[in-house]
Design a protein around this motif. Structure first.
Motif: not given
Length: 192
Positions: A1, A5, A8-9, A12, A38, A42, A44
């Motif tokens: 990762m 990333d 961002k995770a 989130q 967010l 990603s 989603e």
């Protein structure tokens, strides 16, 4: 990762924690909007749709949020749902150019090329009116509007979408008018 990333995770997760802190009726729709953005980043999209719909339950008159919902629905191929959201955004704010352009894209995706063209033409007409208004205000204030707004002119992106619609409709002469950005050339065949 990658580190971006991971960041961002982390962000989130912080927003998810914030959403869980205020269950019931007192939750903040801005947290849902941020989560929706967010989740969009990603890819989603289903989760983003859920977040935007939740935020709209608290802010049903937020035309920008309706446009975001429409754009997210379009990302997952739900063009009919996207169209409904864009129409709602336009009901709330009829001169919202971005929603008008997005509606043209959804129409193109559904093979509705005339509707796509009409929405592009409306968006370009709105831009033209805004530019004329800026020119008039600039003249009244003795400001050279061409220097005040270096990126003047109507959106080449919308013109390109309109040109595609013209080719799909079998109107090569009108497609060429897009190159000249000649909005008046369309007035005999389209109402906008």
């Amino acid at each position: 990762m990658s580190s971006s990333d991971a960041r961002k995770a982390h962000v989130q997760d912080l927003y998810i924690q914030a959403a869980r802190m205020t269950p019931g009726q007192d939750w903040d729709p801005d947290v849902q909007v941020a989560l929706g953005v967010l989740f969009n980043i990603s890819a989603e999209y289903d989760k983003a749709v859920d977040c935007f719909k939740a935020a709209l339950s608290k802010r049903p008159d937020d035309y920008i949020l309706w446009n975001r919902l429409g754009a997210t629905e379009a990302h997952i191929g739900n063009n009919k749902e996207a169209t409904v959201a864009y129409f709602r955004a336009l009901e709330l704010h009829p001169s919202f150019i971005r929603a008008r352009y997005n509606l043209s894209l959804a129409s193109t995706n559904m093979g509705q090329h005339r509707e796509a063209a009409e929405n592009c033409l409306i968006a370009l007409s709105l831009q033209q009116r805004e530019l004329q208004s800026m020119d008039e205000k600039g003249k009244a204030a003795h400001i050279d509007a061409s220097r005040a707004a270096p990126a003047r002119g109507m959106s080449s992106t919308i013109w390109n979408a309109l040109q595609l619609s013209m080719y799909m409709l079998g109107e090569p002469q009108l497609a060429e008018s897009c190159e000249r950005q000649d909005l008046d050339a369309f007035r005999s065949k389209f109402d906008f």
